[in-house]
Enzyme design. Structure first.
Site, PDB file in Angstrom:
ATOM      1  N   HIS A 183      32.188   7.088  69.050  1.00  0.00           N
ATOM      2  CA  HIS A 183      31.336   6.621  70.544  1.00  0.00           C
ATOM      3  C   HIS A 183      30.376   7.532  70.652  1.00  0.00           C
ATOM      4  CE1 HIS A 183      30.713   5.964  74.483  1.00  0.00           C
ATOM      5  NE2 HIS A 183      31.791   5.028  74.770  1.00  0.00           N
ATOM      6  N   ASP A 197      25.930  -3.075  77.943  1.00  0.00           N
ATOM      7  CA  ASP A 197      27.283  -2.691  77.529  1.00  0.00           C
ATOM      8  C   ASP A 197      27.488  -3.795  76.737  1.00  0.00           C
ATOM      9  OD1 ASP A 197      29.704  -1.733  76.931  1.00  0.00           O
ATOM     10  OD2 ASP A 197      30.468  -1.543  79.249  1.00  0.00           O
ATOM     11  N   GLU A 227      27.309   2.790  69.060  1.00  0.00           N
ATOM     12  CA  GLU A 227      28.570   2.980  68.734  1.00  0.00           C
ATOM     13  C   GLU A 227      29.214   2.339  67.354  1.00  0.00           C
ATOM     14  OE1 GLU A 227      31.545   2.760  72.238  1.00  0.00           O
ATOM     15  OE2 GLU A 227      29.467   2.963  73.336  1.00  0.00           O
TER      16      GLU A 227
HETATM   17  C1  BG6 Z   1      31.763   2.043  76.111  1.00  0.00           C
HETATM   18  C2  BG6 Z   1      32.117   0.957  76.982  1.00  0.00           C
HETATM   19  O1  BG6 Z   1      32.277   2.048  74.668  1.00  0.00           O
HETATM   20  O2  BG6 Z   1      32.375   3.299  76.707  1.00  0.00           O
HETATM   21  C3  BG6 Z   1      32.028   0.868  78.320  1.00  0.00           C
HETATM   22  O3  BG6 Z   1      31.634  -0.171  76.413  1.00  0.00           O
HETATM   23  C4  BG6 Z   1      32.748   2.134  78.956  1.00  0.00           C
HETATM   24  O4  BG6 Z   1      32.457  -0.294  78.898  1.00  0.00           O
HETATM   25  C5  BG6 Z   1      31.982   3.397  78.063  1.00  0.00           C
HETATM   26  O5  BG6 Z   1      32.043   2.268  80.133  1.00  0.00           O
HETATM   27  C6  BG6 Z   1      32.430   4.639  78.654  1.00  0.00           C
HETATM   28  O6  BG6 Z   1      33.814   4.735  78.590  1.00  0.00           O
HETATM   29  P1  BG6 Z   1      34.467   6.253  79.195  1.00  0.00           P
HETATM   30  O7  BG6 Z   1      36.194   5.771  78.983  1.00  0.00           O
HETATM   31  O8  BG6 Z   1      34.071   7.199  78.443  1.00  0.00           O
HETATM   32  O9  BG6 Z   1      34.019   6.220  80.482  1.00  0.00           O
END
Ligand code: BG6
Length: 323
Positions: free
Chosen positions: A172, A216, A275
């Site tokens: 990510h 997103d 990502e």
């Molecule tokens: C992204 C998602 O990969 O991660 C989003 O597509 C999400 O929807 C974002 O808000 C952050 O996620 P987190 O759990 O780290 O707050």
């Protein structure tokens, strides 16, 4: 971690002038990698690459000034490892988003200088009584990080159980940008995506991606590399991948930034996530003994209209195992 444990880690895995362990923010243990081509830091917490900076370049990865460095929480920025599910758990809202391995402590398993001169560190984690309560499968996960002027991050999941399982996941990756208005993301033109901010409607990307609102998107069935072209920083970041047929592009914009406690209200102006993922229909099914590697290869270069776009070296992963 106690100083004696840090000493033991350094005795086993440090590489002179290139890799050592130290205490980082919140008392977390950090591996610091130095190479003539670039530098990186990796937290044992989450097997999480926190920073990467090629020599003479500004930092490539973004880390929130509000990030929490504490046991049990995910760190906001760098490259969190999402596994064994991406986004919300498919059937149980009580489960954490993006799986559980980004908030657990990993263990170093190897370090070396590779034949190409890059500095290489592997961290691993596996099932435990705790993980079995959340996800009833036995597994081993290993992250291999290689640092030179290029950052390679390869996440290998192995099924060590007696029956098959399916998983999704992501590297990510959060990237530093000057400001969204200066940025265009290339690599997904013409690709179909699910729009998470428009009731998951399926759309097709028209040209490059511009970030001018909450974004997103889950781009489907694509193994293409992306580049983040940033006029403000006069550089382009390249992200190539293997073992992934999904690319997720995320920027929370104003309202969502304000809702996140570990994200500064104005920080959506300095980051974008591109990502490397297995998500949505891109599920990985592993029979007992089988492995799957998800790899991202990240580099940065000064943008110069006269120069051709980034050319990627072939990635090292053993290939696609997406079902
Ligand atoms: C992204 C998602 O990969 O991660 C989003 O597509 C999400 O929807 C974002 O808000 C952050 O996620 P987190 O759990 O780290 O707050």
């Amino acid at each position: 971690m106690r100083p004696s444990d840090l000493d033991a880690l350094n005795r086993q895995f440090a590489i002179r002038d290139r890799l050592f362990f130290r205490e980082g923010p919140g008392g977390l243990t950090i591996a610091e990698i130095r190479h003539s081509g670039g530098e990186a830091t990796i937290a044992l917490h989450g097997g999480h690459v926190l920073s990467f900076r090629p020599r003479h370049h500004p930092p490539v990865l973004w880390l929130s000034r509000e990030a929490r460095f504490e046991t049990g929480s995910a760190i906001r920025g760098g490259i969190p490892v999402c596994w064994p599910w991406f986004a919300d758990h498919p059937s149980n809202n009580a489960m954490p988003a993006h799986g559980f391995v980004r908030a657990t402590v990993w263990t170093p398993s190897a370090s070396e200088t590779l034949a190409d001169g890059s500095t290489h560190l592997k961290l691993a984690t596996a099932d435990s009584e705790e993980t079995m309560k959340r996800w009833p499968h036995r597994f081993r996960l290993e992250i291999a990080v290689s640092v030179s002027d290029v950052l390679r991050v390869a996440l290998t999941a192995t099924n060590t159980d007696r029956s098959a399982f399916s998983c999704t996941g992501a590297l990510h990756s959060y990237f530093n940008i000057s400001t969204p208005a200066n940025v265009r993301i290339k690599g997904v033109a013409g690709v179909a995506y699910l729009d998470k901010v428009d009731r998951m409607r399926r759309k097709v990307q028209d040209g490059d991606v511009f970030i001018d609102k909450e974004t997103d998107r889950i781009y489907l069935d694509t193994n293409a590399a992306c580049t983040i072209e940033d006029r403000g920083m006069q550089r382009r970041i390249g992200i190539a991948k293997t073992g992934s047929r999904t690319t997720v592009i995320w920027n929370p914009w104003v309202e969502k930034s304000a809702l996140m406690k570990d994200f500064g209200d104005d920080e959506y102006q300095t980051m974008v996530c591109v990502e490397t993922a297995n998500a949505g229909p891109d599920r990985v099914r592993l029979a007992p003994g089988e492995s799957h590697t998800l790899e991202a290869v990240i580099c940065s270069e000064a943008s110069d209209p006269e120069r051709p776009p980034i050319v990627f070296l072939p990635a090292t992963g053993p290939g696609d195992k997406s079902a």
